[in-house]
Design a protein around this motif. Structure first.
Motif, PDB file in Angstrom:
ATOM      1  N   ASN A   1       0.858  -1.180   0.000  1.00  0.00           N
ATOM      2  CA  ASN A   1       0.000   0.000   0.000  1.00  0.00           C
ATOM      3  C   ASN A   1       0.895   1.232   0.000  1.00  0.00           C
ATOM      4  O   ASN A   1       1.757   1.384   0.867  1.00  0.00           O
ATOM      5  CB  ASN A   1      -0.903  -0.019   1.237  1.00  0.00           C
ATOM      6  CG  ASN A   1      -1.761   1.221   1.367  1.00  0.00           C
ATOM      7  OD1 ASN A   1      -1.251   2.320   1.503  1.00  0.00           O
ATOM      8  ND2 ASN A   1      -3.067   1.035   1.338  1.00  0.00           N
TER       9      ASN A   1
ATOM     10  N   MET B   1       0.449   4.420   0.657  1.00  0.00           N
ATOM     11  CA  MET B   1       0.416   5.322   1.804  1.00  0.00           C
ATOM     12  C   MET B   1       1.218   4.742   2.962  1.00  0.00           C
ATOM     13  O   MET B   1       1.980   5.449   3.623  1.00  0.00           O
ATOM     14  CB  MET B   1      -1.012   5.614   2.258  1.00  0.00           C
ATOM     15  CG  MET B   1      -1.052   6.770   3.262  1.00  0.00           C
ATOM     16  SD  MET B   1      -2.676   7.100   3.966  1.00  0.00           S
ATOM     17  CE  MET B   1      -2.723   5.867   5.264  1.00  0.00           C
ATOM     18  N   ASP B   2       1.062   3.446   3.208  1.00  0.00           N
ATOM     19  CA  ASP B   2       1.825   2.810   4.285  1.00  0.00           C
ATOM     20  C   ASP B   2       3.321   2.916   4.021  1.00  0.00           C
ATOM     21  O   ASP B   2       4.120   3.141   4.934  1.00  0.00           O
ATOM     22  CB  ASP B   2       1.430   1.339   4.416  1.00  0.00           C
ATOM     23  CG  ASP B   2       0.049   1.163   5.036  1.00  0.00           C
ATOM     24  OD1 ASP B   2      -0.478   2.139   5.604  1.00  0.00           O
ATOM     25  OD2 ASP B   2      -0.505   0.048   4.936  1.00  0.00           O
TER      26      ASP B   2
ATOM     27  N   LYS C   1      -1.819   7.452  11.403  1.00  0.00           N
ATOM     28  CA  LYS C   1      -2.921   6.561  11.026  1.00  0.00           C
ATOM     29  C   LYS C   1      -4.197   6.918  11.782  1.00  0.00           C
ATOM     30  O   LYS C   1      -5.300   6.873  11.219  1.00  0.00           O
ATOM     31  CB  LYS C   1      -2.533   5.104  11.272  1.00  0.00           C
ATOM     32  CG  LYS C   1      -1.538   4.589  10.239  1.00  0.00           C
ATOM     33  CD  LYS C   1      -1.410   3.088  10.282  1.00  0.00           C
ATOM     34  CE  LYS C   1      -0.568   2.599   9.113  1.00  0.00           C
ATOM     35  NZ  LYS C   1      -0.504   1.134   9.035  1.00  0.00           N
TER      36      LYS C   1
ATOM     37  N   PHE D   1      -5.522  10.082  10.165  1.00  0.00           N
ATOM     38  CA  PHE D   1      -6.183   9.778   8.896  1.00  0.00           C
ATOM     39  C   PHE D   1      -7.556   9.173   9.126  1.00  0.00           C
ATOM     40  O   PHE D   1      -8.520   9.499   8.440  1.00  0.00           O
ATOM     41  CB  PHE D   1      -5.327   8.825   8.058  1.00  0.00           C
ATOM     42  CG  PHE D   1      -4.424   9.536   7.094  1.00  0.00           C
ATOM     43  CD1 PHE D   1      -4.923  10.077   5.924  1.00  0.00           C
ATOM     44  CD2 PHE D   1      -3.073   9.681   7.369  1.00  0.00           C
ATOM     45  CE1 PHE D   1      -4.099  10.748   5.038  1.00  0.00           C
ATOM     46  CE2 PHE D   1      -2.246  10.344   6.491  1.00  0.00           C
ATOM     47  CZ  PHE D   1      -2.748  10.880   5.323  1.00  0.00           C
TER      48      PHE D   1
ATOM     49  N   LEU E   1      -1.586  11.983   0.280  1.00  0.00           N
ATOM     50  CA  LEU E   1      -1.502  10.727   1.035  1.00  0.00           C
ATOM     51  C   LEU E   1      -2.811   9.946   0.969  1.00  0.00           C
ATOM     52  O   LEU E   1      -2.809   8.708   0.901  1.00  0.00           O
ATOM     53  CB  LEU E   1      -1.110  11.022   2.486  1.00  0.00           C
ATOM     54  CG  LEU E   1       0.310  11.551   2.684  1.00  0.00           C
ATOM     55  CD1 LEU E   1       0.498  12.058   4.106  1.00  0.00           C
ATOM     56  CD2 LEU E   1       1.343  10.486   2.366  1.00  0.00           C
ATOM     57  N   ASP E   2      -3.914  10.664   0.976  1.00  0.00           N
ATOM     58  CA  ASP E   2      -5.213   9.999   0.872  1.00  0.00           C
ATOM     59  C   ASP E   2      -5.357   9.283  -0.477  1.00  0.00           C
ATOM     60  O   ASP E   2      -5.863   8.162  -0.553  1.00  0.00           O
ATOM     61  CB  ASP E   2      -6.329  11.023   1.061  1.00  0.00           C
ATOM     62  CG  ASP E   2      -7.697  10.370   1.232  1.00  0.00           C
ATOM     63  OD1 ASP E   2      -7.800   9.379   1.982  1.00  0.00           O
ATOM     64  OD2 ASP E   2      -8.660  10.840   0.605  1.00  0.00           O
TER      65      ASP E   2
ATOM     66  N   MET F   1      -2.989   8.049  -2.146  1.00  0.00           N
ATOM     67  CA  MET F   1      -2.061   6.918  -2.197  1.00  0.00           C
ATOM     68  C   MET F   1      -2.684   5.622  -1.692  1.00  0.00           C
ATOM     69  O   MET F   1      -2.197   4.538  -1.996  1.00  0.00           O
ATOM     70  CB  MET F   1      -0.792   7.231  -1.401  1.00  0.00           C
ATOM     71  CG  MET F   1       0.050   8.342  -1.994  1.00  0.00           C
ATOM     72  SD  MET F   1       0.545   8.049  -3.724  1.00  0.00           S
ATOM     73  CE  MET F   1      -0.770   8.876  -4.635  1.00  0.00           C
ATOM     74  N   ASN F   2      -3.752   5.735  -0.923  1.00  0.00           N
ATOM     75  CA  ASN F   2      -4.451   4.530  -0.460  1.00  0.00           C
ATOM     76  C   ASN F   2      -5.010   3.709  -1.630  1.00  0.00           C
ATOM     77  O   ASN F   2      -5.253   2.516  -1.489  1.00  0.00           O
ATOM     78  CB  ASN F   2      -5.603   4.920   0.472  1.00  0.00           C
ATOM     79  CG  ASN F   2      -5.278   4.605   1.925  1.00  0.00           C
ATOM     80  OD1 ASN F   2      -4.480   3.719   2.215  1.00  0.00           O
ATOM     81  ND2 ASN F   2      -5.884   5.348   2.831  1.00  0.00           N
TER      82      ASN F   2
END
Length: 389
Positions: free
Chosen positions: A240, A242-243, A258, A261, A304-305, A307-308
């Protein structure tokens, strides 16, 4: 200019105290045609994105004045790497490097060793280089890069696969190289869309797809939804995005992020990352500045959102082809140990092979840049073993 003999460099150098600068300097030498002596001269001077740009342009100009076009291509191209959206020199030096590349290696195109195509895709075209297999064709390979790639970087890998009996279609998709810089087409996570366009255009079937870096997620994603792909090589561990992006932060910071988010606390997240950029964290700065540009995001939170969506975990169960995952034990972007999560998620693959290269092989850096020849031979051996079993 045609290379007399195709060779891949082998080595891993300590050139800069900042991990990402050090990696990109090694990449310049190992993949892009740069010379160690040139890089060693400027590497201590590189402290931030501004000094990176200044020094890379400087040695590019020096190389040109000395008639060393191959090296100048590398330096001009990589000078653009840490230029951010809005810098008027970004497109200038990308274009200069690209023009020099096609002039310098023009013989390969003039004699038909490599053929260029432009495949219609939505409102743009996808640039493709094709190299025909030498001798009897063993397989068809689709080859592409990842988050910050340009496809000229894979020119000699393409030729190496071709010399070993593979038809190779090397392409850029949305978000990459000139597709983004010249045509304005930014990243999409549905990689099956450009892949389908290429498969349709060339009427291809039963292919092997190889995706480097972020391509380690994009290629498996395409395979999950495009069954003309029969074999998948993920040239990076990738779960993933974002991770992976926040994995460079301390464990406590990751846990807090986390939670933030989950609660969708946009202003707090934007404040945290903007503060890190102001404090001079160059890896965070490059990740966010390049990311917001390449993925059309206005804020760190929005980036970042998004990137999920760039993950294989949500489609892993749909991948039923043969798959090879290649990782690196000293990867400064990605902790190779997350490969366990990937293995657990790939429940329906026909077969799964995992190879983690190490620093003892000069292949422990991201995408194994210190020993590309070893990696390409591993890929070839795997394809042949899978096809002959």
């Amino acid at each position: 200019m045609r290379a007399e003999k195709m060779e891949f460099k082998n080595g891993d150098y300590s050139l800069n105290s900042q991990a990402n600068f050090n990696f990109q300097l090694n990449r310049m030498i190992m993949w892009d045609g740069g010379e160690l002596a040139d890089i060693e001269e400027i590497s201590p001077l590189i402290k931030d994105s501004s000094s990176w740009k200044q020094n890379l342009i400087s040695i590019g100009d020096k190389a040109i004045s000395e008639g060393r076009t191959k090296e100048a291509i590398a330096y001009y191209r990589m000078s653009e790497f840490f230029m951010y959206d809005g810098d008027p020199d970004k497109e200038k030096y990308y274009t200069l490097a690209s023009d020099l590349f096609y002039e310098y290696y023009g013989e390969y195109f003039e004699d038909g060793t490599v053929v260029r195509y432009f495949v219609p895709f939505e409102d743009i075209v996808l640039p493709v280089m094709y190299a025909k297999a030498k001798g009897g064709r063993k397989d068809i390979i689709l080859l592409h890069g990842g988050n910050d790639s340009y496809f000229e970087e894979f020119f000699f890998p393409m030729l190496y696969f071709s010399e070993n009996g593979y038809d190779v279609y090397l392409f850029e998709g949305p978000g990459q190289g000139g597709v983004m810089r010249k045509q304005g087409k930014h990243f999409i996570y549905q990689w099956e869309r450009p892949v389908k366009a290429i498969l349709d255009f060339f009427k291809l079937d039963e292919v092997t797809i190889i995706g480097a870096s972020l391509g380690g997620m994009l290629a498996p994603r395409a395979a999950a939804l495009e069954k003309r792909i029969h074999r998948v090589i993920a040239w990076s561990v990738f779960t993933n995005f974002m991770d992976i992006l926040i994995s460079t932060q301390p464990m406590g910071t990751r846990k807090i992020l986390k939670i933030l988010f989950k609660l969708r606390m946009k202003s707090v997240i934007n404040f945290v990352f903007n503060l890190k950029m102001k404090k001079g964290d160059e890896l965070v700065k490059w990740g966010l500045m390049h990311g917001m540009y390449a993925y059309e995001s206005r804020t760190p939170y929005e980036y970042l959102d998004k990137m999920n969506r760039y993950q294989i975990m949500d489609v892993a169960s749909l991948i039923d082809q043969d798959m090879l995952i290649i990782g690196a034990n000293r990867d400064h972007f990605i902790d190779y140990r997350i490969v366990g999560q990937e293995i657990d998620a790939l429940k329906n693959v026909r077969s799964l092979t995992v190879r983690i290269f190490t620093d003892k092989e000069n292949a422990g850096a991201h995408c194994n840049v210190g020993n590309a020849g070893l990696v390409f031979n591993t890929m070839i051996n795997w394809i042949e073993a899978i096809k002959n079993k």
